[in-house]
Design a protein around this motif. Structure first.
Motif, PDB file in Angstrom:
ATOM      1  N   SER A 150      43.255  51.550  34.502  1.00 36.98           N
ATOM      2  CA  SER A 150      42.695  52.872  34.223  1.00 36.98           C
ATOM      3  C   SER A 150      42.677  53.706  35.496  1.00 36.98           C
ATOM      4  CB  SER A 150      41.281  52.740  33.652  1.00 36.98           C
ATOM      5  OG  SER A 150      40.419  52.183  34.616  1.00 36.98           O
ATOM      6  N   TRP A 151      43.089  54.945  35.382  1.00 36.29           N
ATOM      7  CA  TRP A 151      43.171  55.828  36.550  1.00 36.29           C
ATOM      8  C   TRP A 151      41.866  56.576  36.780  1.00 36.29           C
ATOM      9  CZ3 TRP A 151      46.066  55.818  40.552  1.00 36.29           C
ATOM     10  CH2 TRP A 151      46.143  56.939  41.399  1.00 36.29           C
ATOM     11  N   SER A 204      38.184  55.692  40.356  1.00 36.39           N
ATOM     12  CA  SER A 204      39.522  55.385  39.849  1.00 36.39           C
ATOM     13  C   SER A 204      39.803  53.918  40.121  1.00 36.39           C
ATOM     14  CB  SER A 204      40.568  56.273  40.532  1.00 36.39           C
ATOM     15  OG  SER A 204      41.874  55.887  40.145  1.00 36.39           O
ATOM     16  N   ASN A 205      39.800  53.111  39.067  1.00 37.15           N
ATOM     17  CA  ASN A 205      39.978  51.668  39.235  1.00 37.15           C
ATOM     18  C   ASN A 205      41.354  51.316  39.775  1.00 37.15           C
ATOM     19  OD1 ASN A 205      37.417  51.296  38.273  1.00 37.15           O
ATOM     20  ND2 ASN A 205      38.038  50.741  36.197  1.00 37.15           N
ATOM     21  N   ILE A 234      44.998  49.354  44.229  1.00 33.77           N
ATOM     22  CA  ILE A 234      46.033  49.567  45.252  1.00 33.77           C
ATOM     23  C   ILE A 234      45.420  49.468  46.648  1.00 33.77           C
ATOM     24  CG2 ILE A 234      47.676  51.228  46.189  1.00 33.77           C
ATOM     25  CD1 ILE A 234      48.015  52.333  43.374  1.00 33.77           C
ATOM     26  N   GLY A 235      44.274  50.122  46.841  1.00 35.47           N
ATOM     27  CA  GLY A 235      43.632  50.075  48.155  1.00 35.47           C
ATOM     28  C   GLY A 235      43.236  48.667  48.559  1.00 35.47           C
ATOM     29  N   LEU A 236      42.664  47.901  47.618  1.00 27.98           N
ATOM     30  CA  LEU A 236      42.262  46.529  47.930  1.00 27.98           C
ATOM     31  C   LEU A 236      43.478  45.650  48.201  1.00 27.98           C
ATOM     32  CD1 LEU A 236      40.048  44.434  48.214  1.00 27.98           C
ATOM     33  CD2 LEU A 236      40.142  44.063  45.732  1.00 27.98           C
ATOM     34  N   MET A 254      40.437  58.034  47.045  1.00 31.88           N
ATOM     35  CA  MET A 254      40.682  58.334  45.642  1.00 31.88           C
ATOM     36  C   MET A 254      39.889  57.401  44.725  1.00 31.88           C
ATOM     37  SD  MET A 254      44.788  59.038  45.762  1.00 31.88           S
ATOM     38  CE  MET A 254      44.852  59.496  44.030  1.00 31.88           C
ATOM     39  N   HIS A 255      39.614  56.201  45.186  1.00 36.51           N
ATOM     40  CA  HIS A 255      38.871  55.235  44.376  1.00 36.51           C
ATOM     41  C   HIS A 255      37.385  55.589  44.304  1.00 36.51           C
ATOM     42  CE1 HIS A 255      37.246  51.547  42.765  1.00 36.51           C
ATOM     43  NE2 HIS A 255      36.631  51.255  43.909  1.00 36.51           N
ATOM     44  N   VAL A 256      36.762  55.877  45.433  1.00 33.09           N
ATOM     45  CA  VAL A 256      35.312  56.105  45.454  1.00 33.09           C
ATOM     46  C   VAL A 256      34.944  57.560  45.234  1.00 33.09           C
ATOM     47  CG1 VAL A 256      34.981  54.136  46.975  1.00 33.09           C
ATOM     48  CG2 VAL A 256      35.256  56.406  47.967  1.00 33.09           C
TER      49      VAL A 256
END
Length: 744
Positions: free
Chosen positions: A263-264, A270-271, A276-278, A316-318
């Motif tokens: 899910s974006w 944004s999960n 991607i970041g992790l 973008m995630h947080v």
């Protein structure tokens, strides 16, 4: 031909005029008063910032924060501005005050302090120089570092425990089914661990801002700060990995794993961006582990450049709100990185490249007189003929008093990059031997970052010094010895009166390295002012391989290659001009505020809410744009000012060289050796005996111990310092341990 090149080198390396005397007492007293006020302000801001972060998991502090955030939600910046002011504003404010402190004290602080140096009446322990752990997973750890580690661990344990107890009390009586209740609690716990990881990330980028005013404020050189970055990196990635793993378990329990991972946009996060970041963070983490880093350094180095991808997808995630928790340190890193990029674009003039017969290469680099550094500094060097991407750290082997227009480094041929440099010089020597009428200097296009090092030459504050080196680790000690000898010979302030140099090498072919430091030409023999003892341990030879006269080989058998391209080292990074640095930082921060104001006004005028992930990305874009667009002109003007100043200095230097005839080594008067030297074959240093001997000889004093060499050597010396400090008697000295081992 070698004599001519050596003459040119000696003429160029003549010292410039002595520095101006220290400031007057009244002016210095006023500056110290302002300095004290700024330091108090910085201390209060830092204490309040750290205390708030530490207590943030407490329900009372959290409620107060959200109430204050609600009161400021009607401002133009809203709740995000409040979060930025609390979590990232303090570190930027401390940076500005640190630069102001440097401007107030100017370049004379060191000289004023040195003139006021007095030997301590009684030796005393210092937390920062007392090694409590000599051999462990963190290497040598001082008492101050152990306290810091304990505080960080205590915060992590306390924060996770507080969040867990709060969630358990809230959901223990929930009517949800057991599986769904457990999954929900895991999600909340994962979210809380992610917040703790963000606060660790808020400190992660501070140690790697090499020329940061914060590192200069606390006098932590980059080679030492890199250790803290490694420790924080392991902790941060452990928390982020646990954060992602708990979410994966919770989603798997609910049967929505694939849907959630891909899910974006879910709520404000944004999960998929987080995945991607992790993933990028895990790749950086794995390749930074010691087995990979030591065996495949280039894999570690190039993979670590993915931090750009990590930061972008993290934002973008947080989203923009949670990104404000850690963006202060990231912003300071961007400021430093842009300066280093601008500095490294300059091609530095290589005055000479000397290949000693023992396989050591000495490079003498041009620098402007306005670039200041201390002994025990280091630089990052790039040679484009060898690689356009590789930067290698080297200790500066010259003292600032050797000359205002140059510094030198010693490079041992031990890897692929150094082997290429060695072949470059050997090929040139063969060409010269075949055609003696034509000299073709080796092509060396050098770029430099730095120098980085201590703000204060702490080695001058010890009356008694023990220098322990292993192999090429003696390089920074040449700078220390030269600095002390210059000060003793010229009557400059210096407490040091006893120096013991312990040097361990494998074979006697490394002995010619001592010839690079001509101690007799620096300082006349004065045993009443300085007692210098050099003990050399050759571990893999039982006796001299040749007659004694050829063992200590002089530099006359080496090959000197004059190289000329480029100009002096740029002063944009490292110990750059404080006023220009302040203008650069202030303009960048002001630009960031302007851009964020425009962004908020745009959102208010459009009456729409930009999705959180895009706002997080825009936050990163605003930081980059503020550094380049608003800070860039300040850097450009700084560079123009530097070029103009360097041109004036070069003109004055050329006039001085014309008026002053160089004194060649062959014309120097014969002097008695200023040091005693012993060479012990098939022997290793016994630090128990060495430290026992200096204890009996020097008595109840402070002894500074500086180590530069392999980890095993550092561990042995640290262990002996700890043992003697713990078992010392009332008339025994205190050993203060310092490490100068640079490990990336």
């Amino acid at each position: 031909m070698e004599e001519l090149s050596g003459s040119a080198e000696h003429q160029y390396l003549l010292s410039s005029k002595d520095p101006a005397p220290p400031c007057s007492e009244s002016i210095a007293a006023g500056r110290i008063l302002v300095k004290w006020f700024l330091e108090m302000a910085m201390g209060l801001i830092f204490a309040a910032w750290v205390t708030f972060i530490f207590l943030f998991p407490a329900p009372l502090v959290t409620e107060l924060y959200y109430e204050w955030r609600a009161l400021t939600s009607d401002t133009i910046f809203g709740g995000n501005g409040s979060a930025f002011l609390i979590f990232s504003g303090p570190v930027l404010a401390i940076t500005i005050l640190a630069i102001a402190r440097r401007i107030v004290m100017c370049s004379r602080e060191e000289q004023f302090v040195l003139w006021k140096l007095k030997p301590a009446k009684y030796p005393r322990f210092r937390l920062s120089t007392f090694p409590v752990v000599a051999d462990g997973p963190f290497g040598v750890v001082s008492a101050a570092e152990l306290i810091g580690i304990c505080l960080v661990v205590a915060y992590v344990v306390w924060a996770i425990s507080a969040y867990t107890l709060e969630d358990l009390s809230e959901y223990s009586k929930s009517p949800l089914p057991p599986i769904l209740k457990s999954a929900t609690m895991l999600e909340f716990l994962a979210s809380r661990i992610g917040i703790v990881g963000e606060f660790c990330l808020a400190f992660l980028f501070l140690p790697v801002a090499r020329g940061s005013a914060l590192l200069r404020l606390v006098d932590i050189p980059f080679d030492r700060a890199a250790r803290y970055h490694v420790w924080l990196g392991h902790l941060t990635m452990l928390l982020f990995t646990l954060h992602g793993l708990l979410y994966v378990i919770a989603w798997a329990m609910q049967g929505t794993l694939l849907e959630e991972i891909t899910s974006w946009q879910v709520s404000d996060t944004s999960n998929f961006a987080g995945v991607i970041g992790l993933s990028v963070g895990l790749l950086m983490w794995v390749t930074s582990l010691p087995p990979v880093r030591k065996m495949q350094f280039e894999v570690f180095f190039y993979t670590h450049q993915l931090y750009i991808v990590f930061v972008i997808f993290f934002a973008m995630h947080v989203g923009d709100y949670f990104f404000t928790f850690a963006c202060g340190a990231i912003f300071l890193f961007l400021l430093d990185r842009f300066l280093r990029f601008c500095q490294s674009r300059r091609t530095v003039n290589v005055i000479s490249a000397t290949r000693l017969s023992c396989g050591i290469i000495k490079l003498v680099l041009s620098k402007p007189a306005s670039l200041r550094y201390n002994a025990l500094s280091s630089i990052f060097l790039q040679i484009r003929e060898l690689s356009w991407l590789q930067w290698h750290p080297f200790s500066v082997a010259s003292s600032p008093l050797d000359g205002k227009n140059h510094l030198s480094v010693l490079i041992k041929v031990s890897g692929e990059w150094t082997a290429k440099l060695d072949r470059n010089m050997l090929d040139n020597q063969e060409t010269c031997d075949q055609n003696e009428t034509t000299f073709l200097p080796p092509k060396i296009t050098a770029s430099v970052e730095g120098p980085y090092g201590h703000e204060f030459p702490y080695h001058l504050s010890y009356e008694n010094l023990v220098l322990v080196a292993g192999g090429i680790g003696i390089s920074p000690f040449f700078a220390i010895l030269s600095d002390i000898l210059h000060r003793v010979g010229e009557g400059k302030p210096c407490l040091t009166s006893n120096v013991l140099l312990v040097w361990a090498i494998k074979k006697s072919n490394e002995l010619p390295l001592l010839s690079t430091l001509d101690m007799e030409s620096i300082c006349a023999f004065s045993p009443d002012k300085l007692n210098l003892d050099i003990v050399i341990y050759i571990t893999q030879e039982s006796a001299p391989s040749l007659e004694e006269g050829i063992i200590i080989e002089s530099a006359e058998s080496s090959h000197v290659f004059p190289v000329s391209n480029g100009c002096g080292i740029s002063v944009l990074a490292g110990t750059g001009n404080n006023i220009w640095l302040g203008l650069y930082v202030m303009s960048s921060i002001a630009g960031f505020i302007v851009l964020m104001t425009l962004l908020e006004i745009f959102n208010l005028l459009s009456y729409t809410e930009t999705k959180s992930r895009y706002r997080g990305l825009l936050f990163v874009v605003c930081m980059l744009a503020s550094v380049i667009i608003f800070g860039g002109p300040a850097v450009f003007l700084w560079s123009c000012w530097e070029k103009r100043t360097s041109a004036v200095e070069k003109s004055e230097h050329c006039e001085q060289n014309v008026q002053t005839a160089p004194l060649m080594p062959s014309n120097l008067p014969q002097r008695e050796s200023i040091s005693s030297r012993r060479v012990l074959y098939c022997s290793r240093p016994n630090f128990q005996e060495i430290f026992g001997s200096v204890s009996d000889q020097w008595g109840h004093v402070d002894i500074g111990v500086i180590v530069c060499g392999p980890a095993t050597l550092e561990t042995s010396v640290a262990g002996e310092c700890r043992s003697r400090n713990l078992k010392r008697g009332s008339d025994s000295p205190i050993f203060h341990f310092h490490s100068h081992s640079f490990v990336l």
